[in-house]
Design a protein around this motif. Structure first.
Motif, mmCIF file in Angstrom:
data_model
loop_
_atom_site.group_PDB
_atom_site.id
_atom_site.type_symbol
_atom_site.label_atom_id
_atom_site.label_comp_id
_atom_site.label_asym_id
_atom_site.label_seq_id
_atom_site.Cartn_x
_atom_site.Cartn_y
_atom_site.Cartn_z
ATOM 1 N N ILE A 26 0.865 -1.180 0.000
ATOM 2 C CA ILE A 26 0.000 0.000 0.000
ATOM 3 C C ILE A 26 0.903 1.232 0.000
ATOM 4 O O ILE A 26 1.692 1.438 0.921
ATOM 5 C CB ILE A 26 -0.926 0.025 1.234
ATOM 6 C CG1 ILE A 26 -1.790 -1.230 1.320
ATOM 7 C CG2 ILE A 26 -1.772 1.307 1.245
ATOM 8 C CD1 ILE A 26 -2.848 -1.359 0.268
ATOM 9 N N THR A 27 0.811 2.026 -1.057
ATOM 10 C CA THR A 27 1.660 3.211 -1.192
ATOM 11 C C THR A 27 0.858 4.518 -1.206
ATOM 12 O O THR A 27 1.439 5.589 -1.295
ATOM 13 C CB THR A 27 2.512 3.120 -2.475
ATOM 14 O OG1 THR A 27 1.654 2.863 -3.586
ATOM 15 C CG2 THR A 27 3.539 2.019 -2.368
ATOM 16 N N GLY A 28 -0.456 4.409 -1.101
ATOM 17 C CA GLY A 28 -1.287 5.606 -1.046
ATOM 18 C C GLY A 28 -2.723 5.249 -0.750
ATOM 19 O O GLY A 28 -3.155 4.117 -0.974
ATOM 20 N N ILE A 29 -3.444 6.214 -0.222
ATOM 21 C CA ILE A 29 -4.870 6.034 0.068
ATOM 22 C C ILE A 29 -5.595 7.259 -0.460
ATOM 23 O O ILE A 29 -5.220 8.397 -0.163
ATOM 24 C CB ILE A 29 -5.121 5.864 1.573
ATOM 25 C CG1 ILE A 29 -4.339 4.653 2.099
ATOM 26 C CG2 ILE A 29 -6.613 5.710 1.855
ATOM 27 C CD1 ILE A 29 -4.331 4.526 3.605
ATOM 28 N N LEU A 30 -6.616 7.009 -1.281
ATOM 29 C CA LEU A 30 -7.387 8.083 -1.890
ATOM 30 C C LEU A 30 -8.813 8.020 -1.348
ATOM 31 O O LEU A 30 -9.456 6.972 -1.401
ATOM 32 C CB LEU A 30 -7.398 7.918 -3.411
ATOM 33 C CG LEU A 30 -8.163 8.940 -4.227
ATOM 34 C CD1 LEU A 30 -7.543 10.327 -4.055
ATOM 35 C CD2 LEU A 30 -8.157 8.545 -5.692
ATOM 36 N N THR A 37 -9.987 4.213 -1.710
ATOM 37 C CA THR A 37 -9.317 3.289 -2.619
ATOM 38 C C THR A 37 -7.843 3.309 -2.249
ATOM 39 O O THR A 37 -7.322 4.304 -1.754
ATOM 40 C CB THR A 37 -9.496 3.667 -4.101
ATOM 41 O OG1 THR A 37 -9.034 4.992 -4.306
ATOM 42 C CG2 THR A 37 -10.937 3.547 -4.541
ATOM 43 N N TYR A 38 -7.201 2.188 -2.486
ATOM 44 C CA TYR A 38 -5.817 2.014 -2.075
ATOM 45 C C TYR A 38 -4.907 1.971 -3.296
ATOM 46 O O TYR A 38 -5.153 1.217 -4.228
ATOM 47 C CB TYR A 38 -5.669 0.715 -1.280
ATOM 48 C CG TYR A 38 -6.488 0.720 -0.013
ATOM 49 C CD1 TYR A 38 -5.951 1.196 1.172
ATOM 50 C CD2 TYR A 38 -7.801 0.272 -0.013
ATOM 51 C CE1 TYR A 38 -6.701 1.227 2.335
ATOM 52 C CE2 TYR A 38 -8.561 0.294 1.147
ATOM 53 C CZ TYR A 38 -8.002 0.771 2.319
ATOM 54 O OH TYR A 38 -8.749 0.800 3.459
ATOM 55 N N PHE A 50 -4.826 1.444 -8.488
ATOM 56 C CA PHE A 50 -5.783 1.664 -7.411
ATOM 57 C C PHE A 50 -6.762 0.504 -7.314
ATOM 58 O O PHE A 50 -7.215 -0.027 -8.329
ATOM 59 C CB PHE A 50 -6.537 2.981 -7.627
ATOM 60 C CG PHE A 50 -5.702 4.179 -7.287
ATOM 61 C CD1 PHE A 50 -5.711 4.697 -6.008
ATOM 62 C CD2 PHE A 50 -4.883 4.766 -8.231
ATOM 63 C CE1 PHE A 50 -4.933 5.792 -5.679
ATOM 64 C CE2 PHE A 50 -4.097 5.859 -7.923
ATOM 65 C CZ PHE A 50 -4.122 6.373 -6.642
ATOM 66 N N HIS A 51 -7.083 0.132 -6.059
ATOM 67 C CA HIS A 51 -7.978 -0.995 -5.799
ATOM 68 C C HIS A 51 -8.874 -0.673 -4.614
ATOM 69 O O HIS A 51 -8.476 0.039 -3.689
ATOM 70 C CB HIS A 51 -7.179 -2.259 -5.477
ATOM 71 C CG HIS A 51 -6.287 -2.692 -6.590
ATOM 72 N ND1 HIS A 51 -6.722 -3.511 -7.595
ATOM 73 C CD2 HIS A 51 -4.992 -2.403 -6.865
ATOM 74 C CE1 HIS A 51 -5.727 -3.717 -8.445
ATOM 75 N NE2 HIS A 51 -4.666 -3.046 -8.026
#
Length: 68
Positions: A26-30, A37-38, A50-51
């Motif tokens: 996991i390198t970001g969270i939107l 979304t991850y 993104f997932h």
């Protein structure tokens, strides 16, 4: 206003439920109106995608279909 609860955190190792051989981080969270979304960077190609949380698992032994 909805409250988002995160299932994964930055730096956590995850796997795609449909391909548990694919390791990602996991390198970001939107945050969006329909939930978080991850951003996951995959080890095989070092590309970020993104997932939704429903697509990811921390359990490498996760199985998506029955063996016949």
């Amino acid at each position: 206003m909805s409250t988002d609860s995160l299932l994964f955190s930055l730096g956590q190792t995850v796997y795609l439920k449909i391909d548990t051989e694919e390791t990602g981080m996991i390198t970001g969270i939107l945050f969006r109106p329909n939930g978080p979304t991850y951003a996951v960077t995959w080890a095989s190609n070092l590309e970020e995608s993104f997932h939704y949380d429903i697509e990811l698992t921390t359990d490498k032994a996760y199985v998506t279909s029955n063996s016949s």
